[in-house]
Design a protein around this motif. Sequence first.
Motif, mmCIF file in Angstrom:
data_model
loop_
_atom_site.group_PDB
_atom_site.id
_atom_site.type_symbol
_atom_site.label_atom_id
_atom_site.label_comp_id
_atom_site.label_asym_id
_atom_site.label_seq_id
_atom_site.Cartn_x
_atom_site.Cartn_y
_atom_site.Cartn_z
ATOM 1 N N GLN A 1 0.818 -1.062 -0.111
ATOM 2 C CA GLN A 1 0.075 -0.017 0.088
ATOM 3 C C GLN A 1 0.780 1.224 -0.076
ATOM 4 O OE1 GLN A 1 -2.098 -1.276 3.410
ATOM 5 N NE2 GLN A 1 -4.016 -1.505 2.155
ATOM 6 N N ALA A 2 1.900 1.140 0.793
ATOM 7 C CA ALA A 2 2.927 2.316 0.727
ATOM 8 C C ALA A 2 3.422 2.668 -0.482
ATOM 9 C CB ALA A 2 4.039 2.091 1.740
ATOM 10 N N THR A 3 3.755 1.506 -1.400
ATOM 11 C CA THR A 3 4.459 1.908 -2.751
ATOM 12 C C THR A 3 3.296 2.434 -3.617
ATOM 13 O OG1 THR A 3 5.914 0.026 -2.443
ATOM 14 C CG2 THR A 3 5.472 0.906 -4.639
ATOM 15 N N SER A 4 1.982 1.886 -3.523
ATOM 16 C CA SER A 4 1.191 2.371 -4.408
ATOM 17 C C SER A 4 0.754 3.991 -4.084
ATOM 18 C CB SER A 4 -0.299 1.684 -3.960
ATOM 19 O OG SER A 4 -0.121 0.357 -4.673
ATOM 20 N N ALA A 5 0.702 4.010 -2.681
ATOM 21 C CA ALA A 5 0.540 5.587 -2.163
ATOM 22 C C ALA A 5 1.573 6.508 -2.645
ATOM 23 C CB ALA A 5 0.563 5.488 -0.758
ATOM 24 N N GLY A 6 3.066 5.967 -2.670
ATOM 25 C CA GLY A 6 4.002 6.744 -3.046
ATOM 26 C C GLY A 6 3.965 7.028 -4.564
ATOM 27 N N LEU A 7 3.557 5.917 -5.226
ATOM 28 C CA LEU A 7 3.524 6.156 -6.569
ATOM 29 C C LEU A 7 2.687 7.300 -7.093
ATOM 30 C CD1 LEU A 7 4.369 2.652 -8.022
ATOM 31 C CD2 LEU A 7 5.368 4.714 -8.835
ATOM 32 N N ALA A 8 1.410 7.031 -6.532
ATOM 33 C CA ALA A 8 0.210 8.014 -6.519
ATOM 34 C C ALA A 8 0.556 9.586 -6.159
ATOM 35 C CB ALA A 8 -1.041 7.453 -5.889
ATOM 36 N N LEU A 9 1.277 9.623 -4.842
ATOM 37 C CA LEU A 9 1.695 10.900 -4.805
ATOM 38 C C LEU A 9 2.405 11.552 -5.881
ATOM 39 C CD1 LEU A 9 2.299 10.371 -0.994
ATOM 40 C CD2 LEU A 9 0.369 11.876 -1.905
ATOM 41 N N ILE A 10 3.597 10.711 -6.406
ATOM 42 C CA ILE A 10 4.390 11.181 -7.312
ATOM 43 C C ILE A 10 3.825 11.577 -8.684
ATOM 44 C CG2 ILE A 10 6.373 10.692 -8.922
ATOM 45 C CD1 ILE A 10 7.215 8.942 -6.592
ATOM 46 N N GLN A 11 2.657 10.736 -9.039
ATOM 47 C CA GLN A 11 1.867 11.018 -10.272
ATOM 48 C C GLN A 11 1.181 12.192 -10.192
ATOM 49 O OE1 GLN A 11 -0.071 7.212 -10.699
ATOM 50 N NE2 GLN A 11 1.771 6.403 -11.285
ATOM 51 N N GLY A 12 0.588 12.573 -8.780
ATOM 52 C CA GLY A 12 -0.182 13.883 -8.386
ATOM 53 C C GLY A 12 0.771 14.761 -8.554
ATOM 54 N N LEU A 13 1.867 14.887 -8.183
ATOM 55 C CA LEU A 13 2.854 16.001 -8.088
ATOM 56 C C LEU A 13 3.231 16.293 -9.985
ATOM 57 C CD1 LEU A 13 5.152 17.771 -6.684
ATOM 58 C CD2 LEU A 13 6.656 16.089 -7.098
ATOM 59 N N GLY A 14 3.152 15.522 -10.520
ATOM 60 C CA GLY A 14 3.387 15.462 -11.909
ATOM 61 C C GLY A 14 2.176 16.340 -12.669
ATOM 62 N N ALA A 15 1.097 15.899 -12.351
ATOM 63 C CA ALA A 15 -0.139 16.733 -12.760
ATOM 64 C C ALA A 15 -0.358 18.039 -12.252
ATOM 65 C CB ALA A 15 -1.556 15.772 -12.093
ATOM 66 N N ALA A 16 0.266 18.177 -11.143
ATOM 67 C CA ALA A 16 0.063 19.461 -10.582
ATOM 68 C C ALA A 16 1.142 20.475 -11.465
ATOM 69 C CB ALA A 16 0.442 19.395 -8.801
#
Length: 161
Positions: free
Chosen positions: A94-109
């Motif tokens: 779950q931490a890896t999924s959350a980490g990847l998701a945060l990075i993808q959110g950063l890219g969108a921002a």
Amino acid sequence: MTPGTMDSGGGRKLVLITSLLFLAVAALSYQRLEASRSAYAVNNCVLGADNATIGAALDKGIYRGLRLRKHPMAVVLVATASEPLVRAGLNPRQATSAGLALIQGLGAAAMFLFLARNVTGRWTALVATLFFLSLFGPATLFGVTDSYGVTFAVSALAVLA
């Protein structure tokens, strides 16, 4: 608002829109990553990448499973985003999924900020960013435990800088 200018309160609105976009993309990416794990673990068929092996390593908290020699930035970023979550009690998967998701959110921002500051107004930038993210490529790749989302985020941040 024209590109590169701020009206009164424009800075706060830009921060609010950017924050909401970041959170929305991160939440959606997390859901997609978690929902697609079993499919690519069995089929292992995304762009010829070895997602089953990468996913299995990341599930155990082995970040170099992203291929340290090939994608060192991805290993560092995913470990940096995920490891604090593991230490806070989240399981590595779950931490890896959350980490990847945060990075993808950063890219969108970052993509949105670049467009809003340099190309067009806030609302057009938001629509353009959401349109891009809804296309088949990003929608598919953001659901895969691999370095694709990291590549997007780093590219968007580089353009923003």
